[in-house]
Design a protein around this motif. Structure first.
Motif, PDB file in Angstrom:
ATOM      1  N   GLU A  76      -5.521 -17.462 -10.835  1.00 22.77           N
ATOM      2  CA  GLU A  76      -4.429 -16.485 -10.892  1.00 22.77           C
ATOM      3  C   GLU A  76      -4.954 -15.104 -11.282  1.00 22.77           C
ATOM      4  N   MET A  77      -5.817 -15.051 -12.285  1.00 21.21           N
ATOM      5  CA  MET A  77      -6.350 -13.777 -12.758  1.00 21.21           C
ATOM      6  C   MET A  77      -7.193 -13.100 -11.672  1.00 21.21           C
ATOM      7  N   GLU A  78      -8.045 -13.859 -11.004  1.00 21.50           N
ATOM      8  CA  GLU A  78      -8.896 -13.291  -9.950  1.00 21.50           C
ATOM      9  C   GLU A  78      -8.045 -12.753  -8.794  1.00 21.50           C
ATOM     10  N   ALA A  79      -7.018 -13.498  -8.420  1.00 22.14           N
ATOM     11  CA  ALA A  79      -6.132 -13.047  -7.340  1.00 22.14           C
ATOM     12  C   ALA A  79      -5.431 -11.755  -7.735  1.00 22.14           C
ATOM     13  N   HIS A  80      -4.946 -11.688  -8.956  1.00 18.94           N
ATOM     14  CA  HIS A  80      -4.248 -10.498  -9.440  1.00 18.94           C
ATOM     15  C   HIS A  80      -5.198  -9.301  -9.496  1.00 18.94           C
ATOM     16  N   MET A  81      -6.409  -9.513 -10.000  1.00 21.68           N
ATOM     17  CA  MET A  81      -7.374  -8.417 -10.096  1.00 21.68           C
ATOM     18  C   MET A  81      -7.806  -7.941  -8.714  1.00 21.68           C
ATOM     19  N   ALA A  82      -7.969  -8.873  -7.770  1.00 23.18           N
ATOM     20  CA  ALA A  82      -8.337  -8.497  -6.401  1.00 23.18           C
ATOM     21  C   ALA A  82      -7.218  -7.680  -5.749  1.00 23.18           C
ATOM     22  N   ALA A  83      -5.976  -8.080  -5.967  1.00 22.57           N
ATOM     23  CA  ALA A  83      -4.844  -7.338  -5.402  1.00 22.57           C
ATOM     24  C   ALA A  83      -4.767  -5.935  -5.994  1.00 22.57           C
ATOM     25  N   GLU A  84      -5.007  -5.817  -7.288  1.00 23.90           N
ATOM     26  CA  GLU A  84      -5.000  -4.497  -7.925  1.00 23.90           C
ATOM     27  C   GLU A  84      -6.108  -3.611  -7.377  1.00 23.90           C
ATOM     28  N   GLU A  85      -7.286  -4.195  -7.198  1.00 15.51           N
ATOM     29  CA  GLU A  85      -8.412  -3.421  -6.669  1.00 15.51           C
ATOM     30  C   GLU A  85      -8.124  -2.957  -5.241  1.00 15.51           C
ATOM     31  N   ALA A  86      -7.534  -3.829  -4.433  1.00 14.18           N
ATOM     32  CA  ALA A  86      -7.185  -3.464  -3.059  1.00 14.18           C
ATOM     33  C   ALA A  86      -6.164  -2.328  -3.055  1.00 14.18           C
ATOM     34  N   GLU A  87      -5.188  -2.390  -3.932  1.00 13.08           N
ATOM     35  CA  GLU A  87      -4.181  -1.325  -4.019  1.00 13.08           C
ATOM     36  C   GLU A  87      -4.820  -0.018  -4.480  1.00 13.08           C
ATOM     37  N   SER A  88      -5.710  -0.106  -5.431  1.00 14.21           N
ATOM     38  CA  SER A  88      -6.416   1.079  -5.910  1.00 14.21           C
ATOM     39  C   SER A  88      -7.242   1.702  -4.790  1.00 14.21           C
ATOM     40  N   ASP A  89      -7.942   0.864  -4.040  1.00 19.85           N
ATOM     41  CA  ASP A  89      -8.737   1.354  -2.903  1.00 19.85           C
ATOM     42  C   ASP A  89      -7.842   2.019  -1.862  1.00 19.85           C
ATOM     43  N   ARG A  90      -6.692   1.415  -1.607  1.00 18.87           N
ATOM     44  CA  ARG A  90      -5.755   1.962  -0.629  1.00 18.87           C
ATOM     45  C   ARG A  90      -5.263   3.341  -1.073  1.00 18.87           C
ATOM     46  N   LEU A  91      -4.893   3.454  -2.333  1.00 27.16           N
ATOM     47  CA  LEU A  91      -4.398   4.732  -2.849  1.00 27.16           C
ATOM     48  C   LEU A  91      -5.494   5.800  -2.836  1.00 27.16           C
ATOM     49  N   GLU A  92      -6.706   5.394  -3.171  1.00 30.37           N
ATOM     50  CA  GLU A  92      -7.818   6.337  -3.139  1.00 30.37           C
ATOM     51  C   GLU A  92      -8.059   6.841  -1.716  1.00 30.37           C
ATOM     52  N   GLN A  93      -8.025   5.931  -0.755  1.00 29.18           N
ATOM     53  CA  GLN A  93      -8.234   6.320   0.637  1.00 29.18           C
ATOM     54  C   GLN A  93      -7.109   7.225   1.120  1.00 29.18           C
ATOM     55  N   GLU A  94      -5.885   6.913   0.723  1.00 33.73           N
ATOM     56  CA  GLU A  94      -4.740   7.745   1.095  1.00 33.73           C
ATOM     57  C   GLU A  94      -4.918   9.157   0.553  1.00 33.73           C
ATOM     58  N   HIS A  95      -5.367   9.256  -0.673  1.00 35.04           N
ATOM     59  CA  HIS A  95      -5.604  10.563  -1.292  1.00 35.04           C
ATOM     60  C   HIS A  95      -6.712  11.318  -0.555  1.00 35.04           C
ATOM     61  N   LEU A  96      -7.799  10.625  -0.243  1.00 31.02           N
ATOM     62  CA  LEU A  96      -8.904  11.261   0.489  1.00 31.02           C
ATOM     63  C   LEU A  96      -8.464  11.735   1.858  1.00 31.02           C
ATOM     64  N   ASP A  97      -7.650  10.934   2.518  1.00 32.48           N
ATOM     65  CA  ASP A  97      -7.140  11.299   3.850  1.00 32.48           C
ATOM     66  C   ASP A  97      -6.292  12.578   3.759  1.00 32.48           C
ATOM     67  N   LYS A  98      -5.491  12.676   2.699  1.00 36.51           N
ATOM     68  CA  LYS A  98      -4.676  13.886   2.513  1.00 36.51           C
ATOM     69  C   LYS A  98      -5.558  15.097   2.285  1.00 36.51           C
ATOM     70  N   LEU A  99      -6.618  14.911   1.495  1.00 35.60           N
ATOM     71  CA  LEU A  99      -7.534  16.034   1.238  1.00 35.60           C
ATOM     72  C   LEU A  99      -8.230  16.471   2.527  1.00 35.60           C
ATOM     73  N   LYS A 100      -8.611  15.536   3.361  1.00 33.27           N
ATOM     74  CA  LYS A 100      -9.262  15.866   4.633  1.00 33.27           C
ATOM     75  C   LYS A 100      -8.309  16.619   5.545  1.00 33.27           C
ATOM     76  N   GLY A 101      -7.025  16.253   5.488  1.00 32.81           N
ATOM     77  CA  GLY A 101      -6.029  16.918   6.319  1.00 32.81           C
ATOM     78  C   GLY A 101      -5.782  18.354   5.922  1.00 32.81           C
ATOM     79  N   LYS A 102      -6.111  18.727   4.685  1.00 33.69           N
ATOM     80  CA  LYS A 102      -5.902  20.091   4.200  1.00 33.69           C
ATOM     81  C   LYS A 102      -7.028  21.023   4.600  1.00 33.69           C
ATOM     82  N   ARG A 103      -8.114  20.484   5.091  1.00 31.97           N
ATOM     83  CA  ARG A 103      -9.268  21.330   5.454  1.00 31.97           C
ATOM     84  C   ARG A 103      -9.083  21.975   6.793  1.00 31.97           C
TER      85      ARG A 103
END
Length: 103
Positions: A76-103
Motif C-alpha cells: 500500500e505504501m509503495e503504491a501510494h508513494m509511486a502515485a504521488e511521485e507520478a503526480e509530482s512529475d506530471r505537475l513539474e512537466q506541466e509547469h515546464l511546458d508552460k514556461l516553454k510556451g512563454k518563450r
C-alpha cells in the motif's frame, strides 16, 4: 508497579491516520511528519538514528514505528508513494511546458 511498567508505550498509538489531515496519510501521532517522509530518508541510506537527529522532535521509537508501519504495509505504501511521485512529475512537466510556451 515498577517504573518501567508505568512508562510503557503502546506502539500502536505512535502512527495514526486522521481524515482531513495530510489526506489521511499515515503520520507520526502528534506531529506533522509523514511515514513516507521517514521511509524516503531511510531509502536514501539514513539510519533510524540519523533520521531521529534530523527531526529532533521525534524519538527513535517513533522513527522505528514509522518504519515498522511501512514494512507491515509495504504494498500500500509503495503504491501510494509511486502515485504521488507520478503526480509530482506530471505537475513539474506541466509547469515546464508552460514556461516553454512563454518563450
Amino acid at each position: 508497579m515498577s517504573a518501567a511498567a508505568q512508562t510503557q508505550v503502546d506502539i500502536g498509538s505512535l502512527i495514526t491516520r486522521t481524515p482531513g489531515i495530510k489526506r489521511g496519510s499515515p503520520h507520526v501521532a502528534g506531529t506533522g511528519v509523514l511515514v513516507r517522509t521517514i521511509v524516503r530518508w531511510y531509502k536514501l541510506g539514513m539510519s533510524p538514528e540519523e533520521i531521529a537527529a534530523e527531526y529532533p522532535h521525534l524519538s527513535l521509537s517513533q522513527v522505528y514505528a514509522a518504519l515498522a508501519f511501512y514494512h507491515a504495509n509495504r504494498e500500500e505504501m509503495e503504491a501510494h508513494m509511486a502515485a504521488e511521485e507520478a503526480e509530482s512529475d506530471r505537475l513539474e512537466q506541466e509547469h515546464l511546458d508552460k514556461l516553454k510556451g512563454k518563450r
